[in-house]
Design an enzyme around this catalytic site. Structure first.
Site, PDB file in Angstrom:
ATOM      1  N   HIS A   1       8.373  62.371  81.535  1.00 28.27           N
ATOM      2  CA  HIS A   1       9.596  61.600  81.320  1.00 28.27           C
ATOM      3  C   HIS A   1      10.834  62.463  81.516  1.00 28.27           C
ATOM      4  CE1 HIS A   1      12.503  58.858  79.545  1.00 28.27           C
ATOM      5  NE2 HIS A   1      12.834  59.783  78.649  1.00 28.27           N
TER       6      HIS A   1
ATOM      7  N   GLN B   1      25.067  55.548  76.663  1.00 28.74           N
ATOM      8  CA  GLN B   1      24.573  56.927  76.516  1.00 28.74           C
ATOM      9  C   GLN B   1      25.129  57.845  77.601  1.00 28.74           C
ATOM     10  OE1 GLN B   1      20.309  57.186  76.352  1.00 28.74           O
ATOM     11  NE2 GLN B   1      20.284  59.412  76.278  1.00 28.74           N
TER      12      GLN B   1
ATOM     13  N   ASP C   1      14.404  61.547  66.534  1.00 31.36           N
ATOM     14  CA  ASP C   1      13.756  61.183  67.800  1.00 31.36           C
ATOM     15  C   ASP C   1      13.659  62.420  68.687  1.00 31.36           C
ATOM     16  OD1 ASP C   1      12.567  59.260  69.530  1.00 31.36           O
ATOM     17  OD2 ASP C   1      14.387  59.251  70.734  1.00 31.36           O
TER      18      ASP C   1
ATOM     19  N   TYR D   1      26.997  61.048  75.848  1.00 33.46           N
ATOM     20  CA  TYR D   1      26.041  62.082  75.421  1.00 33.46           C
ATOM     21  C   TYR D   1      26.524  63.517  75.631  1.00 33.46           C
ATOM     22  CZ  TYR D   1      24.234  63.626  80.004  1.00 33.46           C
ATOM     23  OH  TYR D   1      24.085  64.172  81.252  1.00 33.46           O
TER      24      TYR D   1
ATOM     25  N   ASP E   1      12.201  52.744  70.783  1.00 30.98           N
ATOM     26  CA  ASP E   1      13.554  53.243  70.552  1.00 30.98           C
ATOM     27  C   ASP E   1      14.468  52.618  71.602  1.00 30.98           C
ATOM     28  OD1 ASP E   1      15.385  54.771  69.098  1.00 30.98           O
ATOM     29  OD2 ASP E   1      15.331  56.370  70.577  1.00 30.98           O
TER      30      ASP E   1
ATOM     31  N   GLU F   1      12.100  52.271  75.081  1.00 34.72           N
ATOM     32  CA  GLU F   1      11.409  53.550  75.196  1.00 34.72           C
ATOM     33  C   GLU F   1      10.084  53.437  74.457  1.00 34.72           C
ATOM     34  OE1 GLU F   1      13.851  56.837  73.996  1.00 34.72           O
ATOM     35  OE2 GLU F   1      15.075  56.724  75.807  1.00 34.72           O
TER      36      GLU F   1
ATOM     37  N   TYR G   1      12.040  64.360  72.439  1.00 43.86           N
ATOM     38  CA  TYR G   1      12.128  64.205  73.900  1.00 43.86           C
ATOM     39  C   TYR G   1      11.033  65.101  74.472  1.00 43.86           C
ATOM     40  CZ  TYR G   1      14.779  64.059  78.395  1.00 43.86           C
ATOM     41  OH  TYR G   1      15.200  63.866  79.681  1.00 43.86           O
TER      42      TYR G   1
ATOM     43  N   GLU H   1       7.214  54.762  72.560  1.00 45.59           N
ATOM     44  CA  GLU H   1       7.000  55.962  71.750  1.00 45.59           C
ATOM     45  C   GLU H   1       5.955  55.702  70.672  1.00 45.59           C
ATOM     46  OE1 GLU H   1      10.428  58.011  70.305  1.00 45.59           O
ATOM     47  OE2 GLU H   1      11.766  57.232  71.871  1.00 45.59           O
TER      48      GLU H   1
ATOM     49  N   THR I   1       9.965  59.227  74.607  1.00 43.35           N
ATOM     50  CA  THR I   1       9.334  58.347  75.586  1.00 43.35           C
ATOM     51  C   THR I   1       8.052  58.964  76.127  1.00 43.35           C
ATOM     52  OG1 THR I   1      11.511  57.511  76.212  1.00 43.35           O
ATOM     53  CG2 THR I   1       9.704  57.078  77.729  1.00 43.35           C
TER      54      THR I   1
ATOM     55  N   THR J   1      15.778  50.526  66.206  1.00 44.19           N
ATOM     56  CA  THR J   1      14.496  51.164  66.508  1.00 44.19           C
ATOM     57  C   THR J   1      13.426  50.316  65.846  1.00 44.19           C
ATOM     58  OG1 THR J   1      15.471  53.385  66.556  1.00 44.19           O
ATOM     59  CG2 THR J   1      13.094  53.242  66.251  1.00 44.19           C
TER      60      THR J   1
ATOM     61  N   ARG K   1      20.073  65.191  87.837  1.00 37.50           N
ATOM     62  CA  ARG K   1      20.446  66.568  88.175  1.00 37.50           C
ATOM     63  C   ARG K   1      19.762  67.096  89.435  1.00 37.50           C
ATOM     64  NH1 ARG K   1      19.749  66.595  82.700  1.00 37.50           N
ATOM     65  NH2 ARG K   1      17.629  67.424  82.882  1.00 37.50           N
TER      66      ARG K   1
ATOM     67  N   GLU L   1      12.926  54.669  84.228  1.00 35.70           N
ATOM     68  CA  GLU L   1      11.993  55.299  85.171  1.00 35.70           C
ATOM     69  C   GLU L   1      11.322  54.268  86.081  1.00 35.70           C
ATOM     70  OE1 GLU L   1       9.557  58.553  83.016  1.00 35.70           O
ATOM     71  OE2 GLU L   1      10.302  57.184  81.476  1.00 35.70           O
TER      72      GLU L   1
ATOM     73  N   LYS M   1      21.723  54.875  70.793  1.00 38.01           N
ATOM     74  CA  LYS M   1      20.402  54.804  70.177  1.00 38.01           C
ATOM     75  C   LYS M   1      20.474  54.345  68.713  1.00 38.01           C
ATOM     76  CE  LYS M   1      18.044  56.653  73.654  1.00 38.01           C
ATOM     77  NZ  LYS M   1      17.176  57.818  73.432  1.00 38.01           N
TER      78      LYS M   1
ATOM     79  N   ARG N   1      21.595  52.573  78.104  1.00 36.56           N
ATOM     80  CA  ARG N   1      21.723  53.685  79.049  1.00 36.56           C
ATOM     81  C   ARG N   1      23.158  53.930  79.500  1.00 36.56           C
ATOM     82  NH1 ARG N   1      17.122  56.407  78.076  1.00 36.56           N
ATOM     83  NH2 ARG N   1      15.275  55.159  78.492  1.00 36.56           N
TER      84      ARG N   1
END
Length: 423
Positions: A140, A247, A133, A251, A240, A206, A135, A208, A357, A264, A149, A371, A260, A244
């Site tokens: 996104h 994760q 997968d 992560y 996917d 997600e 990114y 995709e 995504t 899927t 962040r 989002e 994840k 959250r």
């Protein structure tokens, strides 16, 4: 002979202009039907599945190896290579043309080979060899980065230099319609001193696209842009599913894992790269210019419209919550495949690459609930007082995607999944 992508082609079977499956598409899948035969390979045309095994048995279709279409996956057919893919699609197109009597005027063969879609059970179309997968949507990645962040550090320093990805689980790639159970995992909400174990509370989707790899590459070898393109058999819709809260805790430092790995979902029809050829477009301008091995000479994105619909358990009808386009992707599928093999990683027939995504610049183009609800701070209002920040048990998600031609569309059908409670 007209090219199979010719907009003027007409099928002897009436196909509505709004159908995903006109004669210009001819996507491959695996199906079974009430006749008791084992799963085998078919092509979608209008409201029917064309049984390629029946055509092969009747000597109307020959790929050089008997029994290819009696298989329960597309892998053996894909392994035959791009020339066979193209030749076979052209022959199927010829058989379905309105002015060709070969199948049209053969009622016995038509009866055997054309199965009403309503009577067909669709299966996972490929034996998934490996799943990766990516990114690769700048919108996104920026949205997620701003949430966690701040605006000044939204994109990590490496993001604009290479397609970022992780290796997922091929074992839990499932066909559309498969119900998905809410995962359990370690959770550590803000303020908690130690983690706990329990059902995910922030379940997400997600939006995709999935790339189906139809040709292998050797271990130790790199790929050129042209080689990577030739290896791509086709595309599927891909959800996917993402936990959250699991994760967020797991992560660091190595990325997604259990969040994840639980499911899927992919659509049952694989739309070939050749069918999408008329809809190729250049992607966004890449700045800084990628390193030489990742530079592209061809337009490797697609003008492919995508929609997400959500139906809560208490709702009668689904509501559209996202509409975006595959053309927005910063890193193309070809670049993803080139980068994946660049270390010398061998690629196999049946490998599946998730695009990551797909989000666009507009608020209505966000391809995840993370989002859409802005990490739960902006709840999504549906109908009848139903509100969502993340998915609840009983919620059903369905994705649709299509490229719009002149008087026809090349579509993917749908990928659907319903959330069950954790055990």
């Amino acid at each position: 002979m007209p090219h199979p992508n010719d907009p003027a082609l007409r099928c002897f079977i009436p196909v509505d202009a709004s159908s995903d499956f006109p004669i210009q598409n001819l996507p491959y899948g695996v199906f079974s039907s009430k006749d008791g035969l084992a799963p085998r390979v078919g092509v979608a045309i209008g409201a029917y599945v064309l049984d390629l095994w029946e055509l092969e048995q009747d000597c109307r279709l020959d790929v050089g190896e008997l029994g290819i279409f009696a298989a329960p996956t597309l892998n053996a057919f894909m392994a035959l290579g791009p020339k066979v893919w193209s030749r076979t699609r052209a022959r199927i197109s010829q058989l379905l043309r309105h002015d060709n009597p070969e199948l049209r005027d053969n009622p016995a063969l038509r009866e055997r080979a054309l199965v009403p879609m309503a009577e067909a059970r669709l299966h996972l179309p490929i034996a998934v060899a490996g799943y990766t997968d990516f990114y690769s949507s700048k919108e996104h990645a920026t949205n997620v980065g701003v949430m966690f962040r701040g605006k000044d550090h939204a994109l990590q320093p490496n993001w604009l230099h290479m397609p970022i990805g992780y290796n997922g689980r091929a074992s839990t790639v499932v066909a559309s319609g498969t119900k998905v159970r809410r995962p359990r995992g370690q959770l550590k909400p803000p303020g908690a001193e130690v983690p706990s174990f329990g059902p995910c509370k922030r379940l997400d989707f997600e939006l995709e696209m999935g790339v189906v790899v139809g040709q292998p590459s050797a271990m130790g070898e790199m790929l050129t842009e042209t080689q990577a393109e030739d290896m791509i058999f086709g595309f599927v819709l891909l959800n996917d599913w993402s936990a959250r809260d699991i994760q967020q805790w797991e992560y660091v430092p190595l990325g997604p894992f259990q969040a994840k790995a639980f499911a899927t979902s992919i659509s049952p029809w694989v739309v070939t790269r050749e069918a999408l050829q008329p809809f190729r477009v250049h992607g966004p301008q890449q700045d800084p210019t990628p390193l030489p091995y990742l530079r592209q000479l061809q337009p490797n994105n697609y003008d492919l419209q995508l929609e997400v619909e959500l139906r809560a358990a208490q709702m009668q009808e689904p509501v559209r919550i996202c509409r975006t386009n595959f053309k927005y992707m910063y890193w193309s599928s070809v670049q993803q495949l080139v980068h994946h093999a660049s270390s010398g990683c061998a690629m196999n027939v049946g490998d599946l690459l998730g695009s990551g995504t797909i989000s666009g610049p507009g608020k209505h183009e966000r391809g995840s609930l993370l989002e859409i609800s802005w990490n739960g701070t902006e709840p999504l209002e549906l109908v009848g007082g139903v509100v969502r920040t993340f998915l609840e048990d009983g919620d059903s998600l369905s994705f649709h995607g299509w490229c719009q031609g002149e008087g026809y569309r090349v579509g993917f059908g749908e990928v659907e999944g319903t959330m069950l409670p954790a055990e």
